[in-house]
Design an enzyme around this catalytic site. Structure first.
Site, PDB file in Angstrom:
ATOM      1  N   SER A 140       0.793  -1.237   0.000  1.00 50.17           N
ATOM      2  CA  SER A 140       0.000   0.000   0.000  1.00 50.17           C
ATOM      3  C   SER A 140       0.819   1.278   0.000  1.00 50.17           C
ATOM      4  O   SER A 140       0.248   2.369  -0.047  1.00 50.17           O
ATOM      5  CB  SER A 140      -0.961   0.014   1.186  1.00 50.17           C
ATOM      6  OG  SER A 140      -2.136  -0.685   0.869  1.00 50.17           O
ATOM      7  N   LYS A 143       0.044   3.816  -2.612  1.00 50.32           N
ATOM      8  CA  LYS A 143      -0.948   4.884  -2.456  1.00 50.32           C
ATOM      9  C   LYS A 143      -0.315   6.262  -2.320  1.00 50.32           C
ATOM     10  O   LYS A 143      -0.970   7.280  -2.577  1.00 50.32           O
ATOM     11  CB  LYS A 143      -1.842   4.594  -1.248  1.00 50.32           C
ATOM     12  CG  LYS A 143      -2.736   3.386  -1.405  1.00 50.32           C
ATOM     13  CD  LYS A 143      -3.615   3.185  -0.173  1.00 50.32           C
ATOM     14  CE  LYS A 143      -4.587   2.030  -0.356  1.00 50.32           C
ATOM     15  NZ  LYS A 143      -3.942   0.716  -0.367  1.00 50.32           N
ATOM     16  N   SER A 336      -5.832   3.426   4.476  1.00 51.75           N
ATOM     17  CA  SER A 336      -5.311   2.548   3.415  1.00 51.75           C
ATOM     18  C   SER A 336      -6.448   1.890   2.643  1.00 51.75           C
ATOM     19  O   SER A 336      -6.452   0.676   2.427  1.00 51.75           O
ATOM     20  CB  SER A 336      -4.370   1.487   3.992  1.00 51.75           C
ATOM     21  OG  SER A 336      -3.512   0.992   3.003  1.00 51.75           O
TER      22      SER A 336
END
Length: 502
Positions: A140, A143, A336
């Site tokens: 993640s 991101k 997230s």
């Protein structure tokens, strides 16, 4: 197989923090959350030079505050209470001393390996480098790239509109998705991010407009969700992850970030989030219509893009607007959220004149990295949320993105600062940094987490004990599932928080 994204010297933090960490974390949050406001005042994280008054033994940004700051924060243009401006004269950690400490903490438990980079945020000087240019699965941490692209392409103040448009047939209402996947089923909640725009409010305003028209009854509801194109599911995603609810087919409108309930953030998601939103709108429209002596026919049909009124126009009957892009980026980084991240990528693509598809989102993110002059020739992107194992990003590339957010020339990126989870306090770091080995990082480290089955990552920023802003990225790949590797990252980031490292 679990792949869910989830929630990284000098003297350590004073003894009272170690003895009563649970009581002090809430107070530390005031300092931690005030930092981004100070950074907004000084976009390059610099302020006036130091005064003639000798500095206290423990710097103010690492002291427990004696009083709480006002909830609404300082007045515009002022320095937050309890935060002294950072200066370019603060000493930079010595690379050799820093590496000696980080190499003691950045060790794998079981199989696999860690790579990492630490940089001085002001100058970009690399202070620690362990295979930092090697591309790896970032989970993640992907991101961070998406957040930067969204803030630059869309702007932090941009809002997305969900509209009720008069259809071609009399009495038809076309619910038109404009990118807001944080819709609420009830009335709009102006103080919220999730549910900022409510479908009940949209329905009520639609009925008022139709009453003014003397519209025919029964009303019919149509759905235009054509803003996004291409496959709704990325073929790079593991079907097991989709079934588990890590993400879902992408649409330009959804309730609760494609969740059945706003309070539930795990488990399966709706597989047709746009139709679920349309059904909620139709139900709210029926309620509002009944109060006005009108009815709504059952059933909802999808229509092509640009379906207009019988007189050739596309008259908007009513609309509701989302929270700002800046607020949504804050939410996606803190929690997230894969679905929200993928939506942001597609909206950035549309704003850049690209297709609102996965390929368009990837292209939009890579374009922004190029414009930020972050070398990305080795980077490979299969999605923009980090769920795909085919993503390949280096620790240096991630650290450079964090540096662009904290200290780069484009101040629109500052809107992403507050979204980084705070160690031991918020978001996906809220349940970490609670033991003696990591407590000196609690309330000070701010970092985006990333977790897949054999992957963990942590990229963020911290002000060290000397008042120097550092950015960092650590990535572990090939790790033993379930091993204690998050603790290694947290210990390493805590070293940076307490570092004098001369």
């Amino acid at each position: 197989m679990k792949r869910r994204t989830s929630r990284p010297g000098a003297d350590p933090v004073p003894g009272p923090l170690r003895r009563s960490l649970p009581l002090l974390l809430q107070a530390l949050l005031v300092v931690a959350l005030a930092l981004p406001a100070g950074f907004a005042v000084a976009p390059a994280f610099l302020g006036p030079g130091p005064s003639d008054t000798p500095a206290p033994a423990t710097p103010p940004w690492q002291q427990v505050p004696g009083t709480l700051a006002p909830r609404d924060g300082p007045a515009a243009g002022s320095t937050p209470a309890g935060i002294e401006p950072l200066t370019g004269s603060a000493p930079v950690p010595a690379p050799g001393s820093l590496a000696a400490q980080l190499n003691e903490t950045l060790k794998v438990d079981g199989a696999g390996s860690f790579t990492g980079v630490v940089q001085d945020a002001l100058t970009g000087e690399v202070l620690f480098d362990r295979s930092g240019d090697t591309v790896r699965v970032p989970a993640s941490n992907m991101k961070l790239l998406t957040a930067a692209a969204a803030l630059r392409t869309l702007g932090p103040e941009r809002r997305f509109s969900t509209k009720a448009v008069a259809g071609a047939a009399p009495g038809s209402v076309v619910l038109t998705g404009g990118g807001d996947v944080l819709l609420g089923a009830g009335e709009s909640a102006p103080g919220a991010v999730l549910g900022h725009a409510g479908l009940a409010s949209l329905a009520q305003s639609t009925i008022h407009a139709l009453q003014d028209d003397g519209a025919a009854v029964p009303l019919t509801v149509l759905l235009d969700d054509s803003l996004f194109t291409g496959p709704a599911l990325n073929p790079a995603w593991n079907p097991e992850d989709v079934a588990a609810g890590e993400t879902a087919p992408l649409f330009p409108l959804a309730l609760n970030s494609a969740r059945f309930d706003p309070g539930t953030t795990t488990g399966p998601r709706p597989q047709d989030a746009a139709m679920s939103a349309a059904e909620a709108f139709s139900a709210a429209l029926s309620t509002a219509a009944a109060a006005a002596g009108m009815t709504v026919a059952p059933g909802i049909a999808r229509v092509p893009a640009g379906t207009g009124t019988h007189d050739g126009g596309t008259r908007v009957l009513a609309e509701v607007q989302s929270a700002t892009v800046g607020q949504q980026v804050d939410l996606l980084l803190r929690t997230s959220d894969n679905y929200l991240a993928e939506t942001m990528g597609r909206m950035a693509a549309v704003a850049a004149g690209k297709p609102g598809s996965n390929d368009g989102a990837v292209a939009a993110v890579l374009q922004q990295l190029d414009e930020l002059k972050i070398p990305a020739a080795t980077l490979r992107a299969a999605d923009v949320s980090g769920l795909a194992l085919a993503n390949q990003v280096s620790a240096r590339q991630l650290a450079e993105v964090v540096r662009a957010i904290t200290s780069g020339a484009d101040t629109r990126l500052r809107a992403g600062l507050a979204g980084f989870p705070v160690a031991g306090l918020t978001g996906t770091l809220g349940d970490r940094y609670a033991d003696a080995a990591t407590s000196r990082g609690a309330g000070l480290v701010r970092a985006k987490t990333g977790t897949l089955n054999t992957v963990i990552a942590l990229s963020g920023y911290v002000v060290d004990a000397d008042g120097r802003l550092l950015v960092f990225s650590f990535i572990g790949n090939g790790l033993t599932p379930g091993a204690a590797n998050k603790a290694a990252l947290d210990r390493t980031a805590s070293v940076l928080a307490g570092c004098g490292c001369h």
